[in-house]
Design a protein around this motif. Structure first.
Motif, PDB file in Angstrom:
ATOM      1  N   TRP A  96      33.272  32.994  44.959  1.00 29.31           N
ATOM      2  CA  TRP A  96      34.141  34.121  44.632  1.00 29.31           C
ATOM      3  C   TRP A  96      33.586  35.432  45.155  1.00 29.31           C
ATOM      4  O   TRP A  96      32.385  35.694  45.068  1.00 29.31           O
ATOM      5  N   ILE A  97      34.483  36.249  45.707  1.00 30.10           N
ATOM      6  CA  ILE A  97      34.176  37.651  45.990  1.00 30.10           C
ATOM      7  C   ILE A  97      35.259  38.501  45.337  1.00 30.10           C
ATOM      8  O   ILE A  97      36.346  37.994  45.017  1.00 30.10           O
ATOM      9  N   GLU A  98      34.959  39.767  45.129  1.00 23.76           N
ATOM     10  CA  GLU A  98      35.968  40.679  44.587  1.00 23.76           C
ATOM     11  C   GLU A  98      36.120  41.885  45.511  1.00 23.76           C
ATOM     12  O   GLU A  98      35.126  42.460  45.962  1.00 23.76           O
ATOM     13  N   ILE A  99      37.375  42.239  45.772  1.00 25.34           N
ATOM     14  CA  ILE A  99      37.704  43.419  46.575  1.00 25.34           C
ATOM     15  C   ILE A  99      38.330  44.444  45.650  1.00 25.34           C
ATOM     16  O   ILE A  99      39.313  44.147  44.957  1.00 25.34           O
ATOM     17  N   ALA A 100      37.762  45.641  45.609  1.00 25.61           N
ATOM     18  CA  ALA A 100      38.262  46.705  44.735  1.00 25.61           C
ATOM     19  C   ALA A 100      38.483  47.965  45.571  1.00 25.61           C
ATOM     20  O   ALA A 100      37.606  48.360  46.345  1.00 25.61           O
ATOM     21  N   VAL A 101      39.656  48.575  45.409  1.00 28.36           N
ATOM     22  CA  VAL A 101      40.011  49.760  46.178  1.00 28.36           C
ATOM     23  C   VAL A 101      40.545  50.838  45.237  1.00 28.36           C
ATOM     24  O   VAL A 101      41.373  50.548  44.368  1.00 28.36           O
ATOM     25  N   VAL A 102      40.049  52.053  45.405  1.00 33.42           N
ATOM     26  CA  VAL A 102      40.620  53.232  44.746  1.00 33.42           C
ATOM     27  C   VAL A 102      41.229  54.082  45.859  1.00 33.42           C
ATOM     28  O   VAL A 102      40.521  54.508  46.779  1.00 33.42           O
ATOM     29  N   TYR A 103      42.545  54.301  45.804  1.00 32.06           N
ATOM     30  CA  TYR A 103      43.239  54.963  46.902  1.00 32.06           C
ATOM     31  C   TYR A 103      43.129  56.488  46.822  1.00 32.06           C
ATOM     32  O   TYR A 103      42.921  57.055  45.747  1.00 32.06           O
ATOM     33  N   ASP A 104      43.300  57.128  47.997  1.00 41.78           N
ATOM     34  CA  ASP A 104      43.366  58.585  48.019  1.00 41.78           C
ATOM     35  C   ASP A 104      44.795  59.024  47.695  1.00 41.78           C
ATOM     36  O   ASP A 104      45.574  58.249  47.130  1.00 41.78           O
ATOM     37  N   ASP A 105      45.164  60.250  48.068  1.00 43.52           N
ATOM     38  CA  ASP A 105      46.483  60.773  47.701  1.00 43.52           C
ATOM     39  C   ASP A 105      47.630  60.145  48.483  1.00 43.52           C
ATOM     40  O   ASP A 105      48.796  60.318  48.128  1.00 43.52           O
ATOM     41  N   PHE A 106      47.304  59.417  49.552  1.00 41.69           N
ATOM     42  CA  PHE A 106      48.338  58.783  50.372  1.00 41.69           C
ATOM     43  C   PHE A 106      48.025  57.291  50.516  1.00 41.69           C
ATOM     44  O   PHE A 106      47.584  56.828  51.585  1.00 41.69           O
ATOM     45  N   PRO A 107      48.228  56.520  49.459  1.00 39.62           N
ATOM     46  CA  PRO A 107      47.833  55.096  49.468  1.00 39.62           C
ATOM     47  C   PRO A 107      48.536  54.270  50.534  1.00 39.62           C
ATOM     48  O   PRO A 107      47.960  53.317  51.057  1.00 39.62           O
ATOM     49  N   TYR A 108      49.775  54.620  50.873  1.00 42.03           N
ATOM     50  CA  TYR A 108      50.531  53.821  51.838  1.00 42.03           C
ATOM     51  C   TYR A 108      49.951  53.865  53.247  1.00 42.03           C
ATOM     52  O   TYR A 108      50.382  53.129  54.130  1.00 42.03           O
ATOM     53  N   GLU A 109      48.974  54.742  53.472  1.00 39.07           N
ATOM     54  CA  GLU A 109      48.310  54.785  54.777  1.00 39.07           C
ATOM     55  C   GLU A 109      47.155  53.789  54.878  1.00 39.07           C
ATOM     56  O   GLU A 109      46.558  53.641  55.940  1.00 39.07           O
ATOM     57  N   THR A 110      46.837  53.127  53.768  1.00 35.10           N
ATOM     58  CA  THR A 110      45.657  52.254  53.709  1.00 35.10           C
ATOM     59  C   THR A 110      46.055  50.782  53.683  1.00 35.10           C
ATOM     60  O   THR A 110      46.986  50.387  52.980  1.00 35.10           O
ATOM     61  N   THR A 174      32.271  42.829  46.555  1.00 38.25           N
ATOM     62  CA  THR A 174      31.077  42.311  45.892  1.00 38.25           C
ATOM     63  C   THR A 174      31.165  40.790  45.754  1.00 38.25           C
ATOM     64  O   THR A 174      32.253  40.208  45.745  1.00 38.25           O
ATOM     65  N   SER A 175      29.995  40.157  45.640  1.00 39.49           N
ATOM     66  CA  SER A 175      29.945  38.719  45.397  1.00 39.49           C
ATOM     67  C   SER A 175      30.067  38.463  43.899  1.00 39.49           C
ATOM     68  O   SER A 175      30.074  39.395  43.094  1.00 39.49           O
ATOM     69  N   SER A 176      30.135  37.198  43.514  1.00 35.36           N
ATOM     70  CA  SER A 176      30.352  36.842  42.109  1.00 35.36           C
ATOM     71  C   SER A 176      29.206  37.287  41.208  1.00 35.36           C
ATOM     72  O   SER A 176      29.397  37.506  40.021  1.00 35.36           O
ATOM     73  N   ASN A 177      28.007  37.442  41.783  1.00 35.70           N
ATOM     74  CA  ASN A 177      26.871  37.884  40.970  1.00 35.70           C
ATOM     75  C   ASN A 177      26.667  39.400  41.038  1.00 35.70           C
ATOM     76  O   ASN A 177      25.638  39.919  40.614  1.00 35.70           O
ATOM     77  N   GLY A 178      27.653  40.110  41.622  1.00 37.65           N
ATOM     78  CA  GLY A 178      27.593  41.563  41.659  1.00 37.65           C
ATOM     79  C   GLY A 178      26.902  42.145  42.873  1.00 37.65           C
ATOM     80  O   GLY A 178      26.804  43.365  42.997  1.00 37.65           O
ATOM     81  N   ALA A 179      26.409  41.297  43.790  1.00 30.79           N
ATOM     82  CA  ALA A 179      25.739  41.804  44.994  1.00 30.79           C
ATOM     83  C   ALA A 179      26.757  42.519  45.888  1.00 30.79           C
ATOM     84  O   ALA A 179      27.871  42.036  46.087  1.00 30.79           O
ATOM     85  N   LEU A 180      26.376  43.660  46.422  1.00 27.73           N
ATOM     86  CA  LEU A 180      27.271  44.476  47.231  1.00 27.73           C
ATOM     87  C   LEU A 180      27.334  43.947  48.667  1.00 27.73           C
ATOM     88  O   LEU A 180      26.330  43.863  49.362  1.00 27.73           O
ATOM     89  N   ILE A 181      28.548  43.594  49.095  1.00 31.56           N
ATOM     90  CA  ILE A 181      28.772  43.109  50.454  1.00 31.56           C
ATOM     91  C   ILE A 181      29.175  44.265  51.365  1.00 31.56           C
ATOM     92  O   ILE A 181      28.687  44.387  52.484  1.00 31.56           O
TER      93      ILE A 181
END
Length: 206
Positions: A96-110, A174-181
């Motif tokens: 397992w990996i996790e992808i997390a995104v916090v968008y700026d003011d124009f999310p549709y550009e990302t 991040t990986s399942s154990n929290g390591a930053l990819i």
């Protein structure tokens, strides 16, 4: 296998009915309806299995309809269609990996995409997952289980990255154990990170 069909609308009001009467459908080779719609907001997702089998009808009128095409086939087909997903985990290990995104003011550009590197020399890649953000999105997080191999995660923004011209957006993988990819936000138009699964962090320099 198991698949997901996702349809998105840039303005967040679906295909119907504020700005016309748009609609969509997904069908199998024999014309069976897998997904249809048009009246949603930002996005709509339908999971399905291949080979596709309709759920058997519970109505009394279904036996006469299904008899000509062999009544045993519809009653048995749901089990084979589910078996690839149920047998997938025990036979093939995934991480397992996790992808997390916090968008700026124009999310549709990302947007981002995750690809498996199939051929190092020829540059052949296999798309695993991709996502185009929509108007009104603020954050996104999802977990994906990957088999062993080489992968590339690419995030793109059509307006000089996610930070810091139009807000403070950022992302991390991040990986399942929290390591930053991978992590970032302050890039030009795109940024790519190549990594291996299972993931092993690079030991710090001494």
């Amino acid at each position: 296998g198991e698949y997901e069909f996702t349809i998105r609308d840039y303005w967040g009001n679906g295909l119907c009915c504020e700005s016309g009467e748009g609609h969509y459908n997904v069908t199998s080779s024999n014309g069976a309806l897998i997904a249809e719609g048009g009246e949603f907001r930002t996005s709509e997702t339908t999971p399905f299995s291949i080979p596709f089998a309709l759920a058997p009808s519970m109505s009394p009128s279904s036996p006469p309809t299904t008899t000509p095409s062999s009544s045993s086939s519809p009653s048995m087909s749901p089990s084979p269609s589910m078996s690839p997903s149920s047998s997938f985990s025990p036979t093939e290990t995934c991480y397992w990996i996790e992808i997390a995104v916090v968008y700026d003011d124009f999310p549709y550009e990302t947007s981002w995409e995750l690809q498996r590197v199939v051929d190092d020399i020829g540059g052949g890649n296999e798309l695993v997952k991709s996502l185009q953000a929509s108007l009104g999105d603020t954050t996104h997080a999802e977990s994906i289980c990957l088999q062993e191999g080489e992968y590339e995660f690419t995030i793109s923004d059509s307006s000089l990255g996610m930070c810091c011209y139009n807000g403070v957006g950022h992302y991390n993988v991040t990986s399942s154990n929290g390591a930053l990819i991978a992590e970032g936000g302050d890039f030009s138009y795109s940024e790519t990170t190549t990594f291996s699964i299972p993931f092993a962090p690079t030991p710090p320099a001494v």
